[in-house]
Design a protein around this motif. Structure first.
Motif, short mmCIF file in Angstrom:
data_model
loop_
_atom_site.label_atom_id
_atom_site.label_comp_id
_atom_site.label_asym_id
_atom_site.label_seq_id
_atom_site.Cartn_x
_atom_site.Cartn_y
_atom_site.Cartn_z
N THR A 296 0.84 -1.18 0.00
CA THR A 296 0.00 0.00 0.00
C THR A 296 0.88 1.24 0.00
OG1 THR A 296 -0.03 0.02 2.37
CG2 THR A 296 -1.81 -1.15 1.29
N LEU A 297 0.26 2.36 -0.36
CA LEU A 297 1.03 3.61 -0.46
C LEU A 297 1.63 3.98 0.89
CD1 LEU A 297 1.85 5.97 -2.20
CD2 LEU A 297 -0.23 7.15 -1.47
N ILE A 298 0.81 3.87 1.94
CA ILE A 298 1.28 4.27 3.27
C ILE A 298 2.47 3.42 3.68
CG2 ILE A 298 0.65 4.43 5.70
CD1 ILE A 298 -2.22 4.93 4.75
N PHE A 299 2.28 2.08 3.48
CA PHE A 299 3.35 1.17 3.87
C PHE A 299 4.63 1.51 3.11
CE2 PHE A 299 4.62 -3.56 4.14
CZ PHE A 299 5.34 -3.29 5.29
N ARG A 300 4.46 1.76 1.79
CA ARG A 300 5.66 2.03 0.99
C ARG A 300 6.34 3.31 1.42
NH1 ARG A 300 4.06 1.53 -5.11
NH2 ARG A 300 2.07 1.97 -4.12
N TYR B 22 11.38 -3.85 4.49
CA TYR B 22 11.68 -2.97 3.37
C TYR B 22 11.43 -3.72 2.05
CZ TYR B 22 14.31 0.72 0.91
OH TYR B 22 14.70 1.75 0.10
N GLY B 23 11.89 -4.96 2.03
CA GLY B 23 11.73 -5.74 0.82
C GLY B 23 10.27 -6.01 0.52
N VAL B 24 9.48 -6.33 1.54
CA VAL B 24 8.06 -6.60 1.33
C VAL B 24 7.38 -5.33 0.81
CG1 VAL B 24 5.90 -7.09 2.50
CG2 VAL B 24 7.93 -8.45 3.01
N ALA B 25 7.80 -4.20 1.36
CA ALA B 25 7.12 -2.96 1.03
C ALA B 25 7.51 -2.46 -0.36
CB ALA B 25 7.43 -1.90 2.08
N CYS B 26 8.78 -2.42 -0.63
CA CYS B 26 9.24 -1.72 -1.83
C CYS B 26 9.88 -2.62 -2.87
CB CYS B 26 10.24 -0.62 -1.45
SG CYS B 26 9.62 0.47 -0.19
N GLY B 27 9.85 -3.91 -2.67
CA GLY B 27 10.50 -4.79 -3.64
C GLY B 27 11.94 -5.04 -3.24
N VAL B 28 12.49 -6.02 -3.90
CA VAL B 28 13.80 -6.50 -3.46
C VAL B 28 14.94 -5.63 -3.97
CG1 VAL B 28 15.39 -8.44 -3.65
CG2 VAL B 28 13.00 -8.86 -3.18
N SER B 29 14.79 -5.11 -5.19
CA SER B 29 15.96 -4.41 -5.73
C SER B 29 16.34 -3.16 -4.94
CB SER B 29 15.79 -4.12 -7.21
OG SER B 29 14.45 -4.02 -7.55
N PRO B 30 15.40 -2.33 -4.44
CA PRO B 30 15.85 -1.20 -3.61
C PRO B 30 16.65 -1.68 -2.39
CG PRO B 30 13.54 -0.98 -4.14
CD PRO B 30 13.96 -2.32 -4.62
N VAL B 31 16.22 -2.81 -1.81
CA VAL B 31 16.95 -3.32 -0.64
C VAL B 31 18.37 -3.68 -1.05
CG1 VAL B 31 16.92 -4.99 1.22
CG2 VAL B 31 14.78 -4.25 0.19
N ALA C 293 15.79 -13.64 -0.89
CA ALA C 293 15.68 -14.66 -1.93
C ALA C 293 14.24 -15.13 -2.07
CB ALA C 293 16.59 -15.84 -1.59
N LEU C 294 13.57 -15.27 -0.93
CA LEU C 294 12.18 -15.73 -1.00
C LEU C 294 11.27 -14.65 -1.55
CD1 LEU C 294 12.02 -17.74 2.32
CD2 LEU C 294 11.88 -18.64 0.01
N GLU C 295 11.53 -13.41 -1.15
CA GLU C 295 10.68 -12.32 -1.64
C GLU C 295 10.88 -12.12 -3.13
OE1 GLU C 295 11.70 -8.99 0.77
OE2 GLU C 295 10.84 -9.91 2.58
N ARG D 150 11.47 -14.25 -5.36
CA ARG D 150 10.72 -15.20 -6.14
C ARG D 150 9.25 -14.81 -6.21
NH1 ARG D 150 13.17 -19.44 -7.61
NH2 ARG D 150 11.28 -20.63 -7.89
N GLU D 151 8.81 -14.17 -5.12
CA GLU D 151 7.40 -13.80 -5.14
C GLU D 151 7.14 -12.71 -6.16
OE1 GLU D 151 3.92 -13.33 -2.18
OE2 GLU D 151 5.61 -12.14 -1.52
N HIS D 152 8.05 -11.71 -6.17
CA HIS D 152 7.79 -10.58 -7.05
C HIS D 152 8.39 -10.79 -8.43
CE1 HIS D 152 6.18 -8.64 -3.59
NE2 HIS D 152 7.32 -8.76 -2.95
N GLY D 153 9.28 -11.78 -8.54
CA GLY D 153 10.04 -11.89 -9.78
C GLY D 153 9.36 -12.66 -10.85
#
Lengths: 139, 125, 781
Positions: free
Chosen positions: A3-7, A49-58, A132-134, A136-139
């Motif tokens: 969500t926007l707030i979370f991000r 951070y990864g859940v919120a904004c994706g793995v690559s920013p992390v 790594a697990l995240e 796969r979810e978003h990838g």
């Protein structure tokens, strides 16, 4: 989940948690805390951070690969153990010196570096797993 | 307190083992996770219990003035928690990958290493 | 013996192995002519041991050796008397000829170098065996002969028959080796002797020992399997799958005599008892008769010879068992004669096979013109085997009859057995030596002509020696027979028999033997048919039995493996946890260590609540109907544990547990949301009841154990130490942390290494992409 707030909040939350984890790590010798707990807190921070904004920013913000951080931590821990051998005392004997930083006396010890090593290993390994697990979810 | 915790630990073990006897890897994983908690709790309990006094020496003293909780099992359990988490994560990923490769979460269907109905070894020379 | 001599003997014992090491390279360079070079090694050893003959025939014995494993007082030592030197000379003398013969026989074979290597290794092992003094040296070399024999029989390993024969020989002689080892250990226990020389010096001690019978039977187990005594004889004919040089060398002249050697060696200490004088002649006599009868049945030259070898070994065992002075002398003479004539005949058989392309006696004939030298060698050897006067075999046969005689019913029986056996062997010997050569020329697969010198040299020399040794019987007795008999008997004897016939009972029996032999020779065809009929009627033998046993073992192990390793995880888990419950409950029950009945603890309300929350979480995990419930319930029990830690003075643990539970829930959610997995259970009720029972028992057992543990007095020494010194030595006030990073730092180092390895493994698992996915699972990806 994204969500926007979370991000929006996530980066600040992560920074705060990482800061807190360092605090927990450093005070660990005298108060509840230490490398294991600190490392877990920091790993959770990056996981959030990864859940919120994706793995690559992390990954960008970590700069190093998490497993590299983990390996570096193990190296630090091992070196602080071996340092005592140089001073002709058994492996893993704690060595202490007092240094003065800006007039404030600070205790430096191999034990502290060992704990930092533990912190880095836990942080690196568990962040690596979570990412790594995240991924796969978003990838 | 030890009596109550012994009972609770027994229940933890029973539930963990019941889950681990299942054929579904997800339930086995849940069982492994609970099993870790059960083991940690039993180590903790075996080191005797003290209420609410953490093993921390007050600022002004060199040694603790009152009886504190036993620090040794705490140190053992602390690392055990982290390691059992690592194991849990590993098993989770392993189960996930196995599910992806084999298309089943039933351990009866996971027979790559020990296939069913393996032929008898040759009887000749 | 001087130190130099000792050193030289040691090198001599190593020489065959050195030659074996260079054999493949040498053969690559020189091809079959490498045989001439390699034969130098056994020839040198032969010369070295010849040097001792003078001293030994003067009544000396020579010993030498080095400490091998001093801490266990194990030596590498040797012991030379008439027996071992004679054997050493046979091994190296015949060995020289065999190496040359192999050079011709396997000419052009792609693995000839390997063959040389194996046969030289065998030679070294056999040599070590017969000169060994310490029991361990003896046993090691004994086993080495079995292993090299396995390699040689299986030399042609692309054929199943070869593999089977090799394995069979290894199994039979290997089991015998174990029996021998046990026997040697028993002897060691009974007499304290760890070497042959010490054992021989302790004369009588073993015979009176209470474990005499055990030692005897175990030693016989080794000797009978090695020397192919009935009913263990079956491996020897099968070993004829090996190339002929192997049959000639191992399976007639040397290795199979190792058992006889052992019996002769131990005769002074084990012999001269009722058991010895009963068991040996019975087995030996049975082997003699069975061997000769089975030999009659064969048409293959090598198999005929192989069965007569079995028979000859039986005769030797029988004579050794009788144990009288004359009988032992007869055994010695026959052993020497047999090594020479049987080696020669095998080489002749191989030569005929090599040149004509068949060794089926019914398909051979009239080769004497084409192969005159071979024919000469064959006739010389057969004459010795048949005991024709002027040949060494004749001396042996005279002595056999003189040694047995008709003094009692028992010896009369043995004499008759020997008579029949010798008669049949006479017939078969001459059948092998004459049938291929005389009569009308028969067409053979290959156009036969005389073989090269490498091939006929061996049989001719050995055949000729059988004549020369007998003609110069004075010299050969002085140098070989008398010292060897002395060693076997344990007291000085002089062998006197010569080729000059003495009118008497032995000569008469010899005549009867020859007459019987000629009769059987003429009727060989009928005899063969009759034996074939008998064997068909029996239809079973130890050879088939061996197969049945091995197959049975394979089937049994297959079934046991299937039973134990079902490949089903839930079975393994059930078995494991039943074992856990049993391991906990049974000792508690046996030693009455049940915990005392607890009273209901008095705890504040909030503590009860926390425990209750944990139990509710557990229950919810079991009954969860969907993924989310299961994950949340797992989290609930985890947080309850964290609260328990918090309440009981463990803030560090509590924080860690909180973090770990959070992360567990997160990664579980990450994985589970992508799996179309139901956390519910579909076990049938029966299984459910069993699982509940197992889990309940295990849980109860662990709970009871914990309760019991908390009821015994607690030793706080270690915890007190950490509390006392945490601040004073390690400058830390958080004792848990100090233990982790300082007192027990090395443990922690190991543990973080484990964490890191787990991280790496997970990363590898996630990254890995199977080359060929078994199923596609993209629906939720």
């Amino acid at each position: 989940m994204r969500t926007l707030i979370f991000r929006t909040v996530a980066p600040y939350l992560t920074s705060l948690m990482v800061l807190f984890s360092v605090f927990v790590l450093l005070r660990g010798h005298n108060e509840p805390g230490g490398g294991f707990i600190g490392g877990l807190i920091a790993a959770s921070a990056f996981a959030i951070y990864g859940v919120a904004c994706g793995v690559s920013p992390v990954r960008r913000s970590l700069y190093f690969h998490p497993m590299a951080i983990s390996g570096f931590g193990l190296l630090v821990a091992a070196i602080s153990g071996w340092l005592s051998v140089v001073f002709n005392v058994p492996f893993m004997t704690g060595l202490w010196i007092k240094v003065s930083v800006l007039g404030v006396p600070v205790d430096l010890s191999t034990v502290l570096f060992f704990d930092i090593g533990v912190y880095l290993v836990v942080l690196g390994s568990i962040t690596s797993v979570a990412l790594a697990l995240e991924e796969r979810e978003h990838g | 307190m030890e009596v109550a915790l012994s009972f609770v630990v027994g229940v933890f073990f029973a539930v963990a083992i019941y889950l681990m006897l299942s054929k579904h890897i997800i339930r086995i994983l849940l069982g492994v996770s609970i099993f870790g908690n059960a083991v940690n709790l039993s180590i903790f309990t075996a080191g005797r219990l003290t209420r609410e006094v953490p093993p921390i020496i007050p600022e002004a003293l060199q040694t603790p003035e009152v009886a504190t909780a036993n620090p040794l099992p705490q140190a053992l359990v602390l690392t055990a928690i982290v390691i059992s988490f690592s194991l849990f994560a590993f098993l989770l990923v392993l189960a996930f990958r196995a599910y992806q490769e084999l298309g089943t979460d039933d351990t009866d269907g996971m027979r790559v290493a020990e296939p069913e109905g393996e032929p008898m070894p040759p009887l000749g020379y | 013996m001087t130190a130099d001599g000792q050193w030289l003997t040691f090198l001599t014992l190593l020489l065959p192995f050195a030659a074996a090491a260079i054999a493949p390279a040498l053969t690559r360079a020189l091809h079959h002519n490498a045989a001439w070079v390699l034969a130098i090694a056994p020839a040198l050893i032969f010369l070295h041991f010849s040097g001792f003959v003078g001293a030994i025939s003067g009544g000396e014995t020579l010993a030498g050796g080095y400490a091998w494993i001093p801490s266990l007082s194990v030596d590498f030592s040797w012991f030379l008397d008439g027996l071992s030197v004679t054997f050493a000379l046979l091994i190296t003398g015949i060995g020289t000829l065999i190496v040359l013969y192999a050079g011709g026989y396997l000419k052009g074979h792609e693995h000839q170098g390997r063959f040389f290597s194996f046969i030289l290794m065998f030679m070294g092992s056999m040599l070590g065996l017969v000169v060994a003094d310490s029991f361990l040296t003896l046993f090691v070399f004994w086993e080495l002969t079995s292993i090299t024999s396995f390699l040689l029989i299986g030399f042609d390993h692309s054929r199943e028959a070869s593999r089977r024969a090799a394995l069979q020989a290894l199994v039979v002689t290997g089991l015998g080796g174990l029996s021998l080892l046990a026997g040697l250990l028993v002897i060691w226990g009974a007499t304290d002797a760890t070497s042959m020389s010490a054992l021989l010096a302790s004369e009588g001690a073993l015979r009176d020992a209470p474990l005499y019978m055990a030692a005897l039977l175990l030693i016989l187990g080794g000797a009978f399997t090695k020397s192919a005594q009935f009913p263990f004889h079956f491996w020897l004919p099968n070993a004829m799958e090996a190339p002929t040089p192997v049959s000639a060398y191992l399976h007639s002249a040397t290795m199979v005599k190792a058992g006889v050697y052992l019996l002769m060696r131990l005769n002074p200490v084990l012999g001269d008892t009722a058991a010895w004088e009963t068991i040996l002649p019975i087995f030996g006599g049975a082997t003699l008769i069975v061997g000769t009868l089975l030999a009659m049945r064969q048409t293959d030259l090598k198999l005929m010879l192989a069965y007569t070898t079995v028979a000859s070994l039986g005769l030797l065992v029988m004579l050794t068992g009788v144990g009288s002075e004359k009988a032992v002398e007869a055994a010695v003479l026959y052993l020497v004669a047999h090594s020479m004539f049987k080696g020669a005949l095998f080489m002749v058989a191989g030569l005929v096979d090599h040149e004509s392309g068949t060794r089926d006696i019914t398909k051979l004939g009239g080769l004497r013109k084409a192969m005159p030298v071979t024919f000469t060698a064959a006739v010389l050897a057969a004459a010795s085997m048949g005991g024709v006067p002027l040949f060494f075999g004749f001396l042996a046969k005279e002595e056999i009859y003189a040694g047995l005689g008709f003094a009692t019913g028992w010896t009369t029986l043995l004499t008759l057995v020997a008579l029949v056996g010798n008669g049949l062997m006479f017939a078969i010997g001459f059948a092998v030596a004459l049938k291929p050569f005389i009569g009308a020329k028969v067409e053979t697969p290959k156009h036969a002509h005389e073989g090269p010198v490498l091939l006929w040299l061996g049989p001719l020399v050995l055949g000729g020696l059988g004549l020369i040794a007998a003609l110069l019987s004075g010299v050969s007795h002085e140098l070989v027979s008398s010292p060897m008999s002395t060693a076997v008997l344990g007291e000085p004897v002089t062998v006197t028999i010569s080729t000059v016939p003495h009118i008497g009972m032995p000569l008469a029996l010899s005549m009867v033997t020859v007459a019987l032999g000629v009769l059987v020779f003429v009727m060989l065809g009928q005899g063969r048919a009759a034996m074939a009929g008998v064997l068909n009627a029996i239809g079973w033998g130890p050879d088939k039995g061996f197969d049945q046993v091995l197959r049975g073992l394979t089937r049994l192990s297959f079934r046991v493996t299937n039973l134990i390793q079902s490949g089903r995880l839930d079975y393994y888990m059930t078995a494991t946890f039943i074992a856990v419950a049993a391991a906990l409950l049974i000792p508690m029950g046996l030693y009455d260590e049940w915990p005392a009945a607890p009273t209901l603890p008095r705890m504040p309300f909030y503590e009860w609540t926390v425990l209750l929350i944990g139990l509710i979480g557990l229950g919810a995990v079991i009954y969860a109907r969907d993924r989310l419930t299961a994950i949340v319930s797992l989290g609930i029990q985890g947080f309850a544990v964290a609260l328990i830690f918090m309440l009981l003075g463990a803030p560090d643990l509590s924080f860690t547990q909180f973090m770990v539970e959070t992360l567990s829930v997160v990664i579980l959610a990450l994985v589970m949301t992508r799996l179309r997995l139901s956390p519910t259970d579909h076990r049938p009720t029966g299984e459910k009841i069993l699982d509940v029972a197992v889990a309940g028992t295990c849980g109860a057992a662990l709970g009871l154990m914990l309760l019991r543990v908390t009821q015994v007095p607690f030793n706080t020494e270690l915890s007190d130490f950490f509390s006392q010194y945490s601040r004073v030595i390690a400058h830390g006030r958080n004792i848990v942390n100090v233990i982790l990073v300082d007192f027990r730092g090395t443990d922690t180092l190991g543990e973080i290494a484990v964490v890191m390895i787990a991280g790496l493994a997970i990363l590898a698992l996630v990254r890995i992409r199977s080359a060929k996915p078994l199923t596609e699972n993209k629906e939720e990806g």
